[in-house]
Write a protein that holds these residues in place. Structure first.
Motif, PDB file in Angstrom:
ATOM      1  N   LEU A  95     -23.761  12.385  84.524  1.00 22.62           N
ATOM      2  CA  LEU A  95     -23.201  11.671  83.517  1.00 22.62           C
ATOM      3  C   LEU A  95     -23.235  12.189  82.345  1.00 22.62           C
ATOM      4  CD1 LEU A  95     -24.561   7.997  84.505  1.00 22.62           C
ATOM      5  CD2 LEU A  95     -22.260   9.080  85.290  1.00 22.62           C
ATOM      6  N   LEU A  96     -22.407  11.886  81.533  1.00 22.07           N
ATOM      7  CA  LEU A  96     -22.527  12.547  80.148  1.00 22.07           C
ATOM      8  C   LEU A  96     -23.567  12.379  79.315  1.00 22.07           C
ATOM      9  CD1 LEU A  96     -18.940  11.873  78.852  1.00 22.07           C
ATOM     10  CD2 LEU A  96     -19.777  14.199  79.014  1.00 22.07           C
ATOM     11  N   SER A  97     -24.223  13.428  78.835  1.00 27.54           N
ATOM     12  CA  SER A  97     -25.465  13.140  77.933  1.00 27.54           C
ATOM     13  C   SER A  97     -25.035  13.508  76.507  1.00 27.54           C
ATOM     14  CB  SER A  97     -26.544  14.228  78.313  1.00 27.54           C
ATOM     15  OG  SER A  97     -26.095  15.647  78.318  1.00 27.54           O
ATOM     16  N   ALA A  98     -23.868  14.012  76.215  1.00 23.71           N
ATOM     17  CA  ALA A  98     -23.387  14.195  74.708  1.00 23.71           C
ATOM     18  C   ALA A  98     -22.646  13.120  74.370  1.00 23.71           C
ATOM     19  CB  ALA A  98     -22.713  15.439  74.877  1.00 23.71           C
ATOM     20  N   ASP A  99     -23.050  12.741  73.184  1.00 25.70           N
ATOM     21  CA  ASP A  99     -22.453  11.474  72.559  1.00 25.70           C
ATOM     22  C   ASP A  99     -21.032  11.971  71.781  1.00 25.70           C
ATOM     23  OD1 ASP A  99     -21.648   9.348  70.611  1.00 25.70           O
ATOM     24  OD2 ASP A  99     -23.798   8.957  70.437  1.00 25.70           O
ATOM     25  N   GLY A 100     -19.906  11.367  72.157  1.00 22.25           N
ATOM     26  CA  GLY A 100     -18.574  11.610  71.608  1.00 22.25           C
ATOM     27  C   GLY A 100     -18.488  11.277  70.388  1.00 22.25           C
ATOM     28  N   ALA A 101     -19.046  10.359  69.713  1.00 27.48           N
ATOM     29  CA  ALA A 101     -18.943  10.018  68.470  1.00 27.48           C
ATOM     30  C   ALA A 101     -19.571  10.836  67.191  1.00 27.48           C
ATOM     31  CB  ALA A 101     -19.482   8.414  68.458  1.00 27.48           C
ATOM     32  N   LEU A 102     -20.401  11.962  67.986  1.00 27.02           N
ATOM     33  CA  LEU A 102     -21.227  12.858  66.872  1.00 27.02           C
ATOM     34  C   LEU A 102     -20.424  14.027  67.132  1.00 27.02           C
ATOM     35  CD1 LEU A 102     -24.759  11.714  67.717  1.00 27.02           C
ATOM     36  CD2 LEU A 102     -23.316  10.834  65.907  1.00 27.02           C
ATOM     37  N   THR A 103     -20.746  14.956  66.164  1.00 27.63           N
ATOM     38  CA  THR A 103     -20.481  16.302  66.213  1.00 27.63           C
ATOM     39  C   THR A 103     -21.508  16.922  67.407  1.00 27.63           C
ATOM     40  OG1 THR A 103     -21.880  17.000  64.349  1.00 27.63           O
ATOM     41  CG2 THR A 103     -19.484  16.466  63.868  1.00 27.63           C
ATOM     42  N   ALA A 104     -20.985  18.203  67.531  1.00 27.57           N
ATOM     43  CA  ALA A 104     -22.099  19.229  68.419  1.00 27.57           C
ATOM     44  C   ALA A 104     -23.281  19.483  67.480  1.00 27.57           C
ATOM     45  CB  ALA A 104     -21.322  20.468  68.662  1.00 27.57           C
ATOM     46  N   GLY A 136     -19.982  27.386  67.621  1.00 22.97           N
ATOM     47  CA  GLY A 136     -20.008  27.776  66.038  1.00 22.97           C
ATOM     48  C   GLY A 136     -18.837  27.361  65.368  1.00 22.97           C
ATOM     49  N   ASN A 137     -17.511  27.598  65.790  1.00 24.89           N
ATOM     50  CA  ASN A 137     -16.365  27.204  64.810  1.00 24.89           C
ATOM     51  C   ASN A 137     -16.242  25.917  65.135  1.00 24.89           C
ATOM     52  OD1 ASN A 137     -16.152  30.124  64.272  1.00 24.89           O
ATOM     53  ND2 ASN A 137     -14.855  30.592  66.045  1.00 24.89           N
ATOM     54  N   VAL A 138     -16.476  25.101  65.772  1.00 24.39           N
ATOM     55  CA  VAL A 138     -16.281  23.775  65.991  1.00 24.39           C
ATOM     56  C   VAL A 138     -17.509  22.842  65.987  1.00 24.39           C
ATOM     57  CG1 VAL A 138     -14.088  23.977  67.420  1.00 24.39           C
ATOM     58  CG2 VAL A 138     -16.305  23.730  68.627  1.00 24.39           C
ATOM     59  N   ALA A 139     -18.420  23.181  65.719  1.00 24.58           N
ATOM     60  CA  ALA A 139     -19.607  22.633  65.400  1.00 24.58           C
ATOM     61  C   ALA A 139     -19.934  21.302  64.910  1.00 24.58           C
ATOM     62  CB  ALA A 139     -20.789  23.540  64.615  1.00 24.58           C
ATOM     63  N   ASP A 140     -18.939  21.187  63.800  1.00 23.57           N
ATOM     64  CA  ASP A 140     -18.778  19.794  63.055  1.00 23.57           C
ATOM     65  C   ASP A 140     -17.687  19.227  63.333  1.00 23.57           C
ATOM     66  OD1 ASP A 140     -21.086  20.369  61.231  1.00 23.57           O
ATOM     67  OD2 ASP A 140     -19.778  21.988  60.559  1.00 23.57           O
ATOM     68  N   HIS A 141     -17.094  19.269  64.782  1.00 25.07           N
ATOM     69  CA  HIS A 141     -15.821  18.389  65.198  1.00 25.07           C
ATOM     70  C   HIS A 141     -16.595  17.471  65.899  1.00 25.07           C
ATOM     71  CE1 HIS A 141     -12.448  21.905  64.656  1.00 25.07           C
ATOM     72  NE2 HIS A 141     -13.206  21.710  63.535  1.00 25.07           N
ATOM     73  N   LEU A 142     -15.943  16.509  66.026  1.00 29.88           N
ATOM     74  CA  LEU A 142     -16.576  15.363  67.214  1.00 29.88           C
ATOM     75  C   LEU A 142     -16.395  15.753  68.575  1.00 29.88           C
ATOM     76  CD1 LEU A 142     -15.019  11.953  65.572  1.00 29.88           C
ATOM     77  CD2 LEU A 142     -17.386  12.964  65.370  1.00 29.88           C
ATOM     78  N   VAL A 143     -17.374  15.358  69.023  1.00 31.74           N
ATOM     79  CA  VAL A 143     -17.448  15.768  70.702  1.00 31.74           C
ATOM     80  C   VAL A 143     -16.302  15.381  71.765  1.00 31.74           C
ATOM     81  CG1 VAL A 143     -18.792  16.031  72.808  1.00 31.74           C
ATOM     82  CG2 VAL A 143     -19.789  16.533  70.569  1.00 31.74           C
ATOM     83  N   ARG A 144     -15.922  14.019  70.844  1.00 27.49           N
ATOM     84  CA  ARG A 144     -14.930  13.346  71.817  1.00 27.49           C
ATOM     85  C   ARG A 144     -13.369  14.296  71.801  1.00 27.49           C
ATOM     86  NH1 ARG A 144     -14.567   9.275  67.680  1.00 27.49           N
ATOM     87  NH2 ARG A 144     -15.707   7.881  69.193  1.00 27.49           N
ATOM     88  N   THR A 145     -13.259  15.368  70.991  1.00 27.63           N
ATOM     89  CA  THR A 145     -12.181  16.182  71.077  1.00 27.63           C
ATOM     90  C   THR A 145     -12.163  17.342  71.812  1.00 27.63           C
ATOM     91  OG1 THR A 145     -12.914  17.381  68.987  1.00 27.63           O
ATOM     92  CG2 THR A 145     -11.645  15.209  68.451  1.00 27.63           C
ATOM     93  N   ARG A 153     -20.862  22.984  78.069  1.00 29.46           N
ATOM     94  CA  ARG A 153     -21.797  24.028  77.349  1.00 29.46           C
ATOM     95  C   ARG A 153     -22.774  23.501  76.342  1.00 29.46           C
ATOM     96  NH1 ARG A 153     -16.416  26.917  76.282  1.00 29.46           N
ATOM     97  NH2 ARG A 153     -17.478  27.271  74.085  1.00 29.46           N
ATOM     98  N   LEU A 154     -22.259  22.361  75.428  1.00 30.40           N
ATOM     99  CA  LEU A 154     -23.162  21.883  74.643  1.00 30.40           C
ATOM    100  C   LEU A 154     -24.412  21.119  75.426  1.00 30.40           C
ATOM    101  CD1 LEU A 154     -23.747  20.477  72.010  1.00 30.40           C
ATOM    102  CD2 LEU A 154     -21.934  18.746  72.536  1.00 30.40           C
ATOM    103  N   GLU A 155     -23.957  20.375  76.474  1.00 28.48           N
ATOM    104  CA  GLU A 155     -25.115  19.728  77.107  1.00 28.48           C
ATOM    105  C   GLU A 155     -26.118  20.787  77.667  1.00 28.48           C
ATOM    106  OE1 GLU A 155     -23.029  16.024  79.091  1.00 28.48           O
ATOM    107  OE2 GLU A 155     -22.537  17.589  79.874  1.00 28.48           O
ATOM    108  N   VAL A 156     -25.675  21.766  78.163  1.00 29.73           N
ATOM    109  CA  VAL A 156     -26.705  22.876  78.753  1.00 29.73           C
ATOM    110  C   VAL A 156     -27.559  23.318  77.161  1.00 29.73           C
ATOM    111  CG1 VAL A 156     -26.890  25.211  79.615  1.00 29.73           C
ATOM    112  CG2 VAL A 156     -25.214  23.671  80.642  1.00 29.73           C
ATOM    113  N   ALA A 157     -26.924  23.674  76.365  1.00 29.47           N
ATOM    114  CA  ALA A 157     -27.599  23.937  74.944  1.00 29.47           C
ATOM    115  C   ALA A 157     -28.608  22.881  74.601  1.00 29.47           C
ATOM    116  CB  ALA A 157     -26.348  24.114  74.051  1.00 29.47           C
ATOM    117  N   TYR A 261     -12.784  14.678  77.104  1.00 34.74           N
ATOM    118  CA  TYR A 261     -13.876  13.936  76.990  1.00 34.74           C
ATOM    119  C   TYR A 261     -13.828  12.747  78.071  1.00 34.74           C
ATOM    120  CZ  TYR A 261     -18.079  11.514  75.239  1.00 34.74           C
ATOM    121  OH  TYR A 261     -19.065  10.667  75.240  1.00 34.74           O
ATOM    122  N   ARG A 262     -12.536  12.026  78.224  1.00 38.97           N
ATOM    123  CA  ARG A 262     -12.561  10.974  79.094  1.00 38.97           C
ATOM    124  C   ARG A 262     -12.313  11.623  80.478  1.00 38.97           C
ATOM    125  NH1 ARG A 262      -7.876   6.668  77.883  1.00 38.97           N
ATOM    126  NH2 ARG A 262      -9.000   5.980  76.280  1.00 38.97           N
TER     127      ARG A 262
END
Length: 275
Positions: A95-104, A136-145, A153-157, A261-262
């Motif tokens: 199951l997803l462990s990254a929050d889509g409403a937050l950035t990376a 790095g280039n999308v670090a401040d984009h919402l994860v839902r995008t 990759r974010l979840e492994v990180a 994300y969906r």
């Protein structure tokens, strides 16, 4: 896997289970499971749904108590020293462990705080994780995008921010397209090669098992059916056999085969419901 350090036979195994058993009422999900996994390996657990793979992962990550038997992870008994085990492991669930409403960056910063990282050290680890994940280039984009591959990759990180000795992944590339899947494989190989992280994965993807794993175990109805290197297992089945044949031969089953994300959330939720 190319570049994997050769395990030292004199070292204690990274993971050891002895007659590990889990019962849910009258259902035996895991039945006398005994296994030793050497340090520095990428080890794969194969088996049909309900074979006991996720149950094994949950016990080893201290999320579920065994009914009997024992397990040691990074030298610590999972029942007697669960806090010590948790300090030394990373876990990426289906199951997803990254929050889509937050950035990376926000997801990683939150994970770093939960792991007790503070100040300059926390900022350094977050930057290191963004670079490792290639975000790095999308670090401040919402994860839902993000695409499914970027999320994984974010979840492994996230799971490796605290530099764990052992990393557990339950279906690491479920729902990913071939290119995203290959990128995740490369990140896992990098962890193993550069930091000697021991990695235990469950997978239904026989190509993933063949390319990525140094050693495999096939589970059948909660029991260990066979363990060995991919080439050894194929040779046991017969000339020209592939891992699909190995899977069918030792488990008596046929493999049943997501994104945005969906998409990734829905595919993992479906897998979860199916066991």
């Amino acid at each position: 896997m190319n570049g994997t350090p050769t395990p030292n036979s004199n070292e204690a195994p990274a993971i050891v289970t002895e007659q590990l058993t889990k019962r849910f009422g009258s259902v035996v999900a895991l039945d006398g499971f005994s296994l030793a996994i050497a340090k520095g390996q990428i080890f794969g657990l194969l088996g049909p749904n309900g074979a006991g793979k996720s149950t094994t992962i949950k016990i080893l990550t201290t999320l579920l108590d065994a009914s009997s038997g024992s397990a040691r992870v990074a030298g610590f008994d999972v029942a007697r020293s669960p806090v010590e085990v948790r300090r030394r492991i990373g876990y990426v669930p289906q199951l997803l462990s990254a929050d889509g409403a937050l950035t990376a960056r926000e997801n990683l910063d939150l994970s770093a705080r939960l792991h007790g990282l503070h100040g300059a050290r926390r900022k350094e680890r977050v930057q290191e994780a963004l670079a490792f994940a290639g975000l790095g280039n999308v670090a401040d984009h919402l994860v839902r995008t993000y695409s499914g591959g970027m999320i994984r990759r974010l979840e492994v990180a996230q799971a490796t921010l605290h530099h764990p000795e052992i990393l557990f992944l339950d279906e690491p590339t479920i729902g990913l397209d071939p290119m995203a899947r290959k990128t995740v494989w490369e990140r896992l190989e990098q962890l193993c090669q550069d930091h000697q992280v021991t990695i235990l994965i469950t997978t239904h993807d026989m190509e993933e098992a063949d390319v990525l794993c140094d050693c495999l175990a096939v589970l059948h109805e909660g029991r260990l059916a066979v363990v060995g290197k991919p080439e050894e297992l194929k040779s046991q089945v017969g000339p020209g056999a592939d891992l699909n044949d190995v899977f069918a031969h030792f488990s008596g089953a046929v493999i049943e085969h997501g994104g945005s994300y969906r998409n990734i959330r829905e595919s993992r939720s479906a897998i979860r419901r199916l066991g």
